[in-house]
Design a protein around this motif. Sequence first.
Motif, mmCIF file in Angstrom:
data_model
loop_
_atom_site.group_PDB
_atom_site.id
_atom_site.type_symbol
_atom_site.label_atom_id
_atom_site.label_comp_id
_atom_site.label_asym_id
_atom_site.label_seq_id
_atom_site.Cartn_x
_atom_site.Cartn_y
_atom_site.Cartn_z
ATOM 1 N N LEU A 105 0.833 -1.204 0.000
ATOM 2 C CA LEU A 105 0.000 0.000 0.000
ATOM 3 C C LEU A 105 0.870 1.257 0.000
ATOM 4 O O LEU A 105 0.572 2.232 -0.697
ATOM 5 N N LYS A 106 1.956 1.241 0.771
ATOM 6 C CA LYS A 106 2.864 2.392 0.778
ATOM 7 C C LYS A 106 3.471 2.621 -0.600
ATOM 8 O O LYS A 106 3.592 3.760 -1.072
ATOM 9 N N MET A 107 3.874 1.521 -1.252
ATOM 10 C CA MET A 107 4.467 1.642 -2.581
ATOM 11 C C MET A 107 3.464 2.216 -3.570
ATOM 12 O O MET A 107 3.811 3.008 -4.446
ATOM 13 N N ARG A 108 2.218 1.815 -3.418
ATOM 14 C CA ARG A 108 1.207 2.198 -4.411
ATOM 15 C C ARG A 108 0.711 3.621 -4.221
ATOM 16 O O ARG A 108 0.507 4.350 -5.184
ATOM 17 N N PHE A 109 0.498 4.025 -2.964
ATOM 18 C CA PHE A 109 -0.139 5.312 -2.709
ATOM 19 C C PHE A 109 0.785 6.372 -2.107
ATOM 20 O O PHE A 109 0.469 7.556 -2.124
ATOM 21 N N GLY A 110 1.912 5.950 -1.560
ATOM 22 C CA GLY A 110 2.888 6.896 -1.039
ATOM 23 C C GLY A 110 2.328 7.800 0.042
ATOM 24 O O GLY A 110 1.499 7.417 0.864
ATOM 25 N N LYS A 111 2.772 9.063 0.006
ATOM 26 C CA LYS A 111 2.394 10.017 1.048
ATOM 27 C C LYS A 111 0.929 10.412 0.979
ATOM 28 O O LYS A 111 0.376 10.968 1.932
ATOM 29 N N GLU A 112 0.276 10.162 -0.159
ATOM 30 C CA GLU A 112 -1.129 10.530 -0.298
ATOM 31 C C GLU A 112 -2.053 9.585 0.463
ATOM 32 O O GLU A 112 -3.224 9.874 0.660
ATOM 33 N N MET A 113 -1.528 8.451 0.896
ATOM 34 C CA MET A 113 -2.350 7.463 1.588
ATOM 35 C C MET A 113 -2.601 7.896 3.030
ATOM 36 O O MET A 113 -1.683 8.295 3.739
ATOM 37 N N LYS A 114 -3.844 7.828 3.444
ATOM 38 C CA LYS A 114 -4.205 8.085 4.835
ATOM 39 C C LYS A 114 -4.469 6.733 5.495
ATOM 40 O O LYS A 114 -5.505 6.111 5.264
ATOM 41 N N ARG A 115 -3.517 6.260 6.274
ATOM 42 C CA ARG A 115 -3.639 4.963 6.925
ATOM 43 C C ARG A 115 -4.113 5.143 8.353
ATOM 44 O O ARG A 115 -3.479 5.858 9.151
ATOM 45 N N LEU A 116 -5.219 4.529 8.683
ATOM 46 C CA LEU A 116 -5.766 4.624 10.024
ATOM 47 C C LEU A 116 -4.982 3.704 10.960
ATOM 48 O O LEU A 116 -4.276 2.803 10.507
ATOM 49 N N PRO A 117 -5.083 3.911 12.271
ATOM 50 C CA PRO A 117 -4.331 3.053 13.208
ATOM 51 C C PRO A 117 -4.680 1.584 13.020
ATOM 52 O O PRO A 117 -5.851 1.217 12.862
ATOM 53 N N ASP A 118 -3.651 0.746 13.015
ATOM 54 C CA ASP A 118 -3.886 -0.691 12.893
ATOM 55 C C ASP A 118 -4.582 -1.218 14.141
ATOM 56 O O ASP A 118 -4.533 -0.601 15.217
ATOM 57 N N ALA A 119 -5.220 -2.367 13.998
ATOM 58 C CA ALA A 119 -5.945 -2.961 15.125
ATOM 59 C C ALA A 119 -5.843 -4.478 15.047
ATOM 60 O O ALA A 119 -5.513 -5.048 13.999
ATOM 61 N N ILE A 120 -6.094 -5.136 16.163
ATOM 62 C CA ILE A 120 -6.179 -6.595 16.213
ATOM 63 C C ILE A 120 -7.610 -6.947 16.592
ATOM 64 O O ILE A 120 -8.112 -6.533 17.638
ATOM 65 N N LEU A 121 -8.291 -7.684 15.711
ATOM 66 C CA LEU A 121 -9.728 -7.905 15.819
ATOM 67 C C LEU A 121 -10.054 -9.361 16.127
ATOM 68 O O LEU A 121 -9.247 -10.257 15.889
ATOM 69 N N PRO A 122 -11.294 -9.601 16.605
ATOM 70 C CA PRO A 122 -11.757 -10.989 16.742
ATOM 71 C C PRO A 122 -12.191 -11.549 15.395
ATOM 72 O O PRO A 122 -12.449 -10.808 14.441
ATOM 73 N N ALA A 123 -12.282 -12.871 15.329
ATOM 74 C CA ALA A 123 -12.821 -13.541 14.140
ATOM 75 C C ALA A 123 -13.473 -14.838 14.589
ATOM 76 O O ALA A 123 -12.896 -15.568 15.405
ATOM 77 N N GLY A 124 -14.659 -15.097 14.083
ATOM 78 C CA GLY A 124 -15.364 -16.318 14.453
ATOM 79 C C GLY A 124 -15.587 -16.457 15.938
ATOM 80 O O GLY A 124 -15.618 -17.566 16.462
ATOM 81 N N GLY A 125 -15.731 -15.326 16.644
ATOM 82 C CA GLY A 125 -15.944 -15.361 18.084
ATOM 83 C C GLY A 125 -14.688 -15.537 18.908
ATOM 84 O O GLY A 125 -14.760 -15.623 20.140
#
Length: 363
Positions: A105-125
């Motif tokens: 994603l960094k390579m593709r969009f560079g400085k124009e990319m607005k990346r939100l804070p990463d998160a660790i999520l649940p899956a399948g409960g």
Amino acid sequence: MRLLCLLLLAVTLQQPARAADYAVLDGQAWIDKASKPPRPRLVDIGVPRAAAGLNLFQLNSFRPGGEDVVAKYQTPDGEVFATLYLYRPTFPDARLAATATGEVLKMRFGKEMKRLPDAILPAGGVPGVAYRTMVDDATFEMSANVSLGLKASFAAFLQAGDWLVKLRVSGPEGRKDEVDAAGRGILDALVFGKAAQPRAAPAYRLTECPDETYAAGATRLPGGPDAMAAALVGTATLGNPAAAVASPSADLCVMRRDASSRALVLVLRPAAGAATPAFMLLGDAGNLVQVVAESGARPIVISHGVGGATLYGPFDRPPSADQLIAMKDGDTAWSGTPIGTVAYDRKGPKLTLDPAAMGLPAR
């Protein structure tokens, strides 16, 4: 007659209705029974027919054998869409998969990319198992002349058994909350069988490695018992990345980026480890090179992919970043011919060694 109609109605009500019509384009790779969620034939992970406003519209596979399958979703208006990938690389590390996609994603969009804070999520409960990356206000281009405009994009990665699950959801920037809800909803709706339970996703940081010099490079050693021992130690990590982590910390640092390549080529090592390469990521589709330098065995190099791997070595020391990048370009002068391959069958990874390449007498 009335009793028959009531019985037919009861049976109909017990059958889960399809949220929308969908096509099963590879019936050999998928099991699709009305009474259960669709699932890949090779792994017990059920995928939803509908979740968070998105409907399933296609089940397919990328290769014969069913080790790389895909489920596609969209909203009724087609503006928000999702792709769920389930695949079995020989080194299924969700942390590396998330790192690779973040760098792409960094390579593709560079400085124009607005990346939100990463998160660790649940899956399948199951809590804390999926790495999530979310991008907002990124211009997605189909080609030089066709643009999809500003988009919000959600990506998530998790390891289930010896498989990886990768989810991508995209939609208009103005519907970013819907994109996020769709991603969370599809993850929540996954159903994991006993042999495909999701693994915990430890938090980690990706930094640049401090300035350091490691350019000595590796030399291929003669075969014999050392080659056999190295191959057995190296393949013990297949399907179990946790066994290959040399550092107790999950943090990684970047040793080298190959700026000459249009695709992602990233050499990494554990941030708290020795100043020698541990991985080279090649794109974000499960291909990577791993350096296995376990105590008591000579280092070997494993080129991992989906459904199979190739082994090289043993070497006198771990290779340099330059050597790994040369290997990517097809230069195997330093690594020599492979000493073995790994392929999956129904029982798991199967190692086949080449006695001649290892300097051993043929049986």
